[in-house]
Scaffold this active site. Structure first.
Site, short mmCIF file in Angstrom:
data_model
loop_
_atom_site.label_atom_id
_atom_site.label_comp_id
_atom_site.label_asym_id
_atom_site.label_seq_id
_atom_site.Cartn_x
_atom_site.Cartn_y
_atom_site.Cartn_z
N SER A 1 0.88 -1.18 0.00
CA SER A 1 0.00 0.00 0.00
C SER A 1 0.91 1.22 0.00
O SER A 1 2.07 1.14 0.43
CB SER A 1 -0.85 0.01 1.27
OG SER A 1 -1.38 1.30 1.51
N TYR B 1 -2.00 -0.93 10.35
CA TYR B 1 -2.02 -1.08 8.88
C TYR B 1 -0.71 -0.56 8.29
O TYR B 1 -0.09 -1.22 7.46
CB TYR B 1 -3.22 -0.32 8.31
CG TYR B 1 -3.48 -0.60 6.84
CD1 TYR B 1 -4.17 -1.75 6.45
CD2 TYR B 1 -3.03 0.26 5.85
CE1 TYR B 1 -4.40 -2.02 5.10
CE2 TYR B 1 -3.26 0.00 4.51
CZ TYR B 1 -3.95 -1.14 4.14
OH TYR B 1 -4.18 -1.41 2.81
N LYS C 1 1.97 -2.97 6.25
CA LYS C 1 2.28 -2.77 4.83
C LYS C 1 3.75 -2.37 4.63
O LYS C 1 4.36 -2.72 3.62
CB LYS C 1 1.33 -1.73 4.23
CG LYS C 1 -0.12 -2.24 4.15
CD LYS C 1 -0.22 -3.50 3.29
CE LYS C 1 -1.65 -3.94 3.08
NZ LYS C 1 -1.76 -5.12 2.20
#
Ligand code: NAP
Length: 258
Positions: free
Chosen positions: A148, A161, A165
């Site tokens: 991401s 998150y 990532k």
């Protein structure tokens, strides 16, 4: 010939998280380029719908059940694909989950574990299984890890998150260095924001709409924006030399001023 670069006839591709969103799009793209695709995820009804759509368009597709948080499930799925379909040439390591924005001070054990277990540990587990199968079969394959833009820069109130990532980006680079000698390329695709089940609620809210106005491109990504970048990394278009890269497709988010 340049026009043959994206041809994937005779290739077998396994796509995780293919029951919806980006993974379903990636499976359709690879099938359209000629690959035999295997769609993996937990929801078998959703997988069946995606397989039927690809077959309806003339592609070759099948489904395999896989929970990336369960080592046995991952091993079983890879073994089944090898036995029933053949050696995989392309792995799109895409399964992932997202959390609601939360302040670092409020982060809880359970939510942290859920994100990291799926997005990072699961990605590692799947990448390792794919690389082992490719290496054992002597396949000069391509692994595309879906990271991401938040693996490269920091999304607000998204610590688990972001970390998961960023880990996928480093996983990609570490794998790339070691797997060169096996002729296996490993690259990361780093999307900005694309409307899927992962984020629909947020981007359909007023806050989400405000955020979209801060994206340099002033819009979310469209699935088609990911088609050629995915094909570049998955196919021979990247030759044998493009490995360890983190390719952003993000409307400029990665480079935008904070
Ligand atoms: N959408 C975006 O804007 C965006 C941006 C950057 C990166 N990404 C990344 O792109 C990937 C796909 O996300 P998406 O937006 O397409 O979301 P999505 O529509 O919610 O799809 C997520 C996929 O992951 C699968 N999955 C989740 N947990 C799993 C598990 N434990 N085992 C196996 N499969 C699992 C889901 O399948 P089942 O529930 O059926 O198992 C589903 O197919 C994720 O890694 C995400 O972080 C998305």
């Amino acid at each position: 010939m340049a026009r043959d670069y994206f041809q994937l006839q005779d290739k077998i591709a396994l796509i995780t998280g293919a029951s919806s969103g980006l993974g379903a799009h990636f499976a359709g793209v690879l099938a359209e380029a000629g690959a035999t695709v295997v769609l993996a995820a937990r929801r078998s009804d959703k997988l069946a719908e995606q397989v039927a759509a690809i077959e309806h368009s003339g592609g070759a597709a099948s489904a395999v059940s896989m929970d990336v948080t369960d080592p046995d499930s991952v091993d079983r799925a890879f073994t089944r694909v090898a036995e029933d379909i053949g050696n995989i040439d392309i792995l799109v390591n895409n399964a992932g989950v997202a959390d609601d924005p939360i302040r670092f001070l409020d982060t809880g054990e359970e939510e942290w574990q859920r994100i990291v277990e799926t997005n990072l540990n699961g990605a590692w587990r799947v990448a390792r299984a794919g690389a082992r199968h490719m290496a054992a079969a002597g396949v000069a394959g391509s692994i595309v890890n879906i990271a991401s833009v938040y693996g490269l820069r920091t999304g607000a109130m998204k610590v688990a998150y972001n970390v998961s990532k960023a880990g996928v980006v480093q996983l990609t680079k570490s794998m790339a260095v070691e797997l060169c000698r096996e002729q296996i390329r490993v690259n990361a695709l780093c999307p900005g924001w694309f409307l899927t089940d992962l984020n629909r609620e947020y981007f359909e809210s007023e806050r989400g709409e405000r955020y979209i106005r801060t994206i340099p491109a002033r819009r979310m990504g469209l699935m088609e924006d990911l088609t050629a970048p995915l094909l570049l990394l998955a196919s021979n278009a990247a030759g044998g030399y493009m490995t360890g890269s983190a390719l952003t497709v993000d409307g400029g988010i990665a480079e935008s001023p904070v």
